[in-house]
Design a protein around this motif. Sequence first.
Motif, short mmCIF file in Angstrom:
data_model
loop_
_atom_site.label_atom_id
_atom_site.label_comp_id
_atom_site.label_asym_id
_atom_site.label_seq_id
_atom_site.Cartn_x
_atom_site.Cartn_y
_atom_site.Cartn_z
N GLN A 118 0.84 -1.33 0.05
CA GLN A 118 0.09 0.10 -0.01
C GLN A 118 0.87 1.30 0.03
O GLN A 118 0.52 2.19 -0.72
CB GLN A 118 -0.88 0.07 1.19
N THR A 119 1.97 1.27 0.70
CA THR A 119 2.77 2.41 0.90
C THR A 119 3.66 2.44 -0.70
O THR A 119 3.48 3.73 -1.05
CB THR A 119 3.85 2.14 1.82
N LYS A 122 0.97 4.03 -2.98
CA LYS A 122 0.66 5.52 -2.77
C LYS A 122 1.72 6.17 -3.25
O LYS A 122 1.70 7.26 -4.02
CB LYS A 122 0.36 5.81 -0.84
N LYS A 123 3.00 5.80 -3.06
CA LYS A 123 4.30 6.64 -3.62
C LYS A 123 4.36 6.36 -5.03
O LYS A 123 4.21 7.72 -5.65
CB LYS A 123 5.58 5.83 -3.16
N ASN A 125 1.46 6.21 -7.08
CA ASN A 125 0.37 7.08 -7.24
C ASN A 125 0.62 8.42 -7.27
O ASN A 125 0.41 9.20 -8.20
CB ASN A 125 -0.83 6.60 -6.58
N ARG A 126 1.63 8.73 -6.05
CA ARG A 126 1.74 10.14 -6.04
C ARG A 126 2.93 10.80 -7.19
O ARG A 126 2.76 11.83 -7.68
CB ARG A 126 2.68 10.49 -4.84
#
Length: 290
Positions: A118-119, A122-123, A125-126
């Motif tokens: 998930q981390t 998210k990274k 996706n950013r």
Amino acid sequence: MVNAQEYIEGNFPKNVKIISAISSQLEGHLDLSEYSNLTSVDIGCNFRLTSLQLAQSTGITFISIYETGIDNFSFLAYTPNIHAICLPRPGDIIGDHTGNVYLSKALRESCQENYKLQTNLKKSNRQIQTQLDQEIKKISDNNQRIKELEQENQELQSQNKDQQNQINELSNIALPNSPYNLTKLKQEIIRLKVQELAPKVRNESTKVVKLIEEAKNKASNFSSIVDLILETQKQIVQNSETSQRDIFFGKMEAYRSILESVLSKEELQTLLNKQTEFLELEKHLKSLQL
């Protein structure tokens, strides 16, 4: 029922190692992320307790969420040294109490891996969003530039239209009974300009000749210097090479210093200015007659 967060914060200071709130009628979400010294958390038999959050800790070895409504175990990703977990469903005990250390480890590692995924997601996706924002900005900037160019083009077209209208009006004035023809219009304008300049050139020539005669008469023995300074000035007007002009300017200063002994500075400058005007007019007239 009691708000879980309010109950825990009201009964357990932040530095405690053990929280035991069995059958305390807790409800809602419980955030223990500020309780960094915990080793044991027992909040079983709280049916309306819906979720749990823990601080990242290597000290927590036991967690009991027996008979609660908690069904998300992502908090285990923050507890790498957990030994025993009492799950919400009766009888589901994983860890040292039943000897299922492997299951406890597998569950914990699964949660940890999920947290990493998930981390990373998210990274990623950013990063993708940042790149997307940059591309969108480029497209927006390009669109803005296109609009600006379109506006400039419209303005140029409008200017061209105005200029064409002015040319048409000029053509109607110069050639009233002829269709618009740029070559004929140019020839007619040149003809009219020559008619205008020719008498001016003759008039200025007469004035210059008169000034030269007056200067020579006054200069007497230095009359030849008058011819020299005027000829040098003529070469300056007609010559555009910097190296040659520097030489001519040097001669001009020498001739000027001689003539200023017999002519005033004003008289000499008037003569030079008048000849310059005449030469420029004459040059313009000749260019039209080519």
